[in-house]
Design a protein around this motif. Structure first.
Motif, mmCIF file in Angstrom:
data_model
loop_
_atom_site.group_PDB
_atom_site.id
_atom_site.type_symbol
_atom_site.label_atom_id
_atom_site.label_comp_id
_atom_site.label_asym_id
_atom_site.label_seq_id
_atom_site.Cartn_x
_atom_site.Cartn_y
_atom_site.Cartn_z
ATOM 1 N N GLY A 75 0.814 -1.197 0.000
ATOM 2 C CA GLY A 75 0.000 0.000 0.000
ATOM 3 C C GLY A 75 0.854 1.256 0.000
ATOM 4 N N PHE A 76 0.224 2.354 -0.364
ATOM 5 C CA PHE A 76 0.956 3.623 -0.448
ATOM 6 C C PHE A 76 0.022 4.801 -0.235
ATOM 7 C CE2 PHE A 76 -0.578 2.460 -4.591
ATOM 8 C CZ PHE A 76 -1.171 3.624 -5.045
ATOM 9 N N THR A 77 0.629 5.900 0.154
ATOM 10 C CA THR A 77 -0.065 7.180 0.297
ATOM 11 C C THR A 77 0.886 8.258 -0.207
ATOM 12 O OG1 THR A 77 -1.169 6.378 2.295
ATOM 13 C CG2 THR A 77 -1.165 8.755 1.948
ATOM 14 N N VAL A 78 0.356 9.230 -0.929
ATOM 15 C CA VAL A 78 1.151 10.383 -1.351
ATOM 16 C C VAL A 78 0.564 11.621 -0.689
ATOM 17 C CG1 VAL A 78 1.928 11.795 -3.298
ATOM 18 C CG2 VAL A 78 1.779 9.306 -3.547
ATOM 19 N N LEU A 79 1.431 12.332 0.034
ATOM 20 C CA LEU A 79 1.031 13.557 0.733
ATOM 21 C C LEU A 79 1.868 14.725 0.241
ATOM 22 C CD1 LEU A 79 0.829 12.227 4.421
ATOM 23 C CD2 LEU A 79 -0.997 12.331 2.711
ATOM 24 N N ASP A 80 1.296 15.918 0.244
ATOM 25 C CA ASP A 80 1.982 17.145 -0.149
ATOM 26 C C ASP A 80 2.303 17.909 1.131
ATOM 27 O OD1 ASP A 80 3.018 19.059 -1.863
ATOM 28 O OD2 ASP A 80 1.083 20.020 -2.233
ATOM 29 N N LEU A 81 3.605 17.965 1.463
ATOM 30 C CA LEU A 81 4.011 18.490 2.770
ATOM 31 C C LEU A 81 5.134 19.509 2.649
ATOM 32 C CD1 LEU A 81 3.945 15.002 4.462
ATOM 33 C CD2 LEU A 81 2.313 16.859 4.866
ATOM 34 N N PRO A 82 5.226 20.427 3.609
ATOM 35 C CA PRO A 82 6.225 21.488 3.539
ATOM 36 C C PRO A 82 7.642 21.061 3.908
ATOM 37 C CG PRO A 82 4.865 21.781 5.476
ATOM 38 C CD PRO A 82 4.279 20.635 4.705
ATOM 39 N N SER A 83 7.802 19.915 4.599
ATOM 40 C CA SER A 83 9.148 19.541 5.029
ATOM 41 C C SER A 83 9.268 18.029 5.209
ATOM 42 C CB SER A 83 9.500 20.222 6.355
ATOM 43 O OG SER A 83 8.713 19.667 7.398
ATOM 44 N N ARG A 84 10.503 17.574 5.184
ATOM 45 C CA ARG A 84 10.759 16.156 5.440
ATOM 46 C C ARG A 84 10.367 15.789 6.875
ATOM 47 N NH1 ARG A 84 13.249 12.122 2.835
ATOM 48 N NH2 ARG A 84 14.173 10.465 4.060
ATOM 49 N N GLU A 85 10.582 16.703 7.802
ATOM 50 C CA GLU A 85 10.220 16.453 9.186
ATOM 51 C C GLU A 85 8.719 16.191 9.318
ATOM 52 O OE1 GLU A 85 12.148 19.121 8.202
ATOM 53 O OE2 GLU A 85 14.026 18.179 8.837
ATOM 54 N N GLU A 86 7.924 16.986 8.619
ATOM 55 C CA GLU A 86 6.479 16.776 8.663
ATOM 56 C C GLU A 86 6.113 15.454 7.975
ATOM 57 O OE1 GLU A 86 2.429 19.293 7.898
ATOM 58 O OE2 GLU A 86 4.289 20.372 8.307
ATOM 59 N N VAL A 88 7.985 12.766 7.930
ATOM 60 C CA VAL A 88 8.328 11.729 8.907
ATOM 61 C C VAL A 88 7.215 11.602 9.947
ATOM 62 C CG1 VAL A 88 9.921 11.144 10.785
ATOM 63 C CG2 VAL A 88 10.819 11.848 8.557
ATOM 64 N N ALA A 89 6.681 12.726 10.401
ATOM 65 C CA ALA A 89 5.611 12.694 11.400
ATOM 66 C C ALA A 89 4.356 12.005 10.853
ATOM 67 C CB ALA A 89 5.294 14.114 11.879
ATOM 68 N N TRP A 90 3.979 12.313 9.607
ATOM 69 C CA TRP A 90 2.822 11.648 9.002
ATOM 70 C C TRP A 90 3.100 10.164 8.786
ATOM 71 C CZ3 TRP A 90 -2.088 12.958 8.689
ATOM 72 C CH2 TRP A 90 -2.447 14.302 8.794
ATOM 73 N N GLN A 102 6.887 1.950 7.681
ATOM 74 C CA GLN A 102 6.587 2.594 6.411
ATOM 75 C C GLN A 102 7.878 3.136 5.804
ATOM 76 O OE1 GLN A 102 3.146 3.013 5.218
ATOM 77 N NE2 GLN A 102 2.887 1.473 6.821
ATOM 78 N N GLU A 103 8.004 3.022 4.491
ATOM 79 C CA GLU A 103 9.130 3.658 3.792
ATOM 80 C C GLU A 103 8.698 5.059 3.399
ATOM 81 O OE1 GLU A 103 11.395 -0.073 1.668
ATOM 82 O OE2 GLU A 103 10.188 1.244 0.424
ATOM 83 N N LEU A 104 9.625 5.997 3.465
ATOM 84 C CA LEU A 104 9.349 7.379 3.096
ATOM 85 C C LEU A 104 10.295 7.782 1.977
ATOM 86 C CD1 LEU A 104 7.931 10.114 3.656
ATOM 87 C CD2 LEU A 104 9.783 10.588 5.272
ATOM 88 N N ARG A 105 9.721 8.299 0.905
ATOM 89 C CA ARG A 105 10.517 8.759 -0.241
ATOM 90 C C ARG A 105 9.918 10.063 -0.761
ATOM 91 N NH1 ARG A 105 13.214 4.047 -2.229
ATOM 92 N NH2 ARG A 105 12.233 2.157 -1.471
ATOM 93 N N VAL A 106 10.766 10.882 -1.342
ATOM 94 C CA VAL A 106 10.253 12.060 -2.044
ATOM 95 C C VAL A 106 9.690 11.552 -3.366
ATOM 96 C CG1 VAL A 106 10.838 14.253 -3.135
ATOM 97 C CG2 VAL A 106 11.885 13.619 -0.944
ATOM 98 N N PHE A 107 8.460 11.940 -3.662
ATOM 99 C CA PHE A 107 7.791 11.533 -4.888
ATOM 100 C C PHE A 107 8.127 12.545 -5.970
ATOM 101 C CE2 PHE A 107 4.112 11.113 -7.704
ATOM 102 C CZ PHE A 107 4.039 9.726 -7.819
#
Length: 113
Positions: A75-86, A88-90, A102-107
């Protein structure tokens, strides 16, 4: 703002007996929070009941995906966020709800798409 891909492979999601309903409820609650915050772009999961096909440049179709690549599932989710820190929090909120890492990558979003 950057778009972040938060994902997990199917094998990572090992839900203890009796918790699947709670996982679904908790995961959907986090997604609803992301929507309410205006950061949700899209999400979902790979339909593993439908096998992949590989389409070549000449249009021919072959069963299966790239033979050398790892299987794509989960599964995956794409979010539009102002920072990497945010991001990571999501991702941490999603991991807690799904009960799996969860893996986190810049899309790499293409604004012309």
């Amino acid at each position: 703002m950057a778009k972040y891909l938060i994902s997990f492979p199917s094998a990572a999601m090992v839900v203890p007996n009796g918790e699947l309903e709670a996982v679904g409820r908790d995961a959907h609650a986090v997604i609803e929070e992301a929507k309410a915050a205006g950061v949700y772009i899209f999400g979902g999961g790979i339909d593993e009941s439908v096998p992949p096909v590989l389409i070549s440049a000449n249009g021919s179709v072959a069963k299966g995906g790239y033979p050398w690549a790892p299987r794509l599932d989960g599964g995956f989710t794409v979010l539009d966020l102002p920072s990497r820190e945010e991001a990571v929090a999501w991702a941490a909120r999603i991991a807690k709800a799904c009960r799996c890492d969860q893996e986190l990558r810049v899309f790499g979003f293409d604004p012309q798409s």
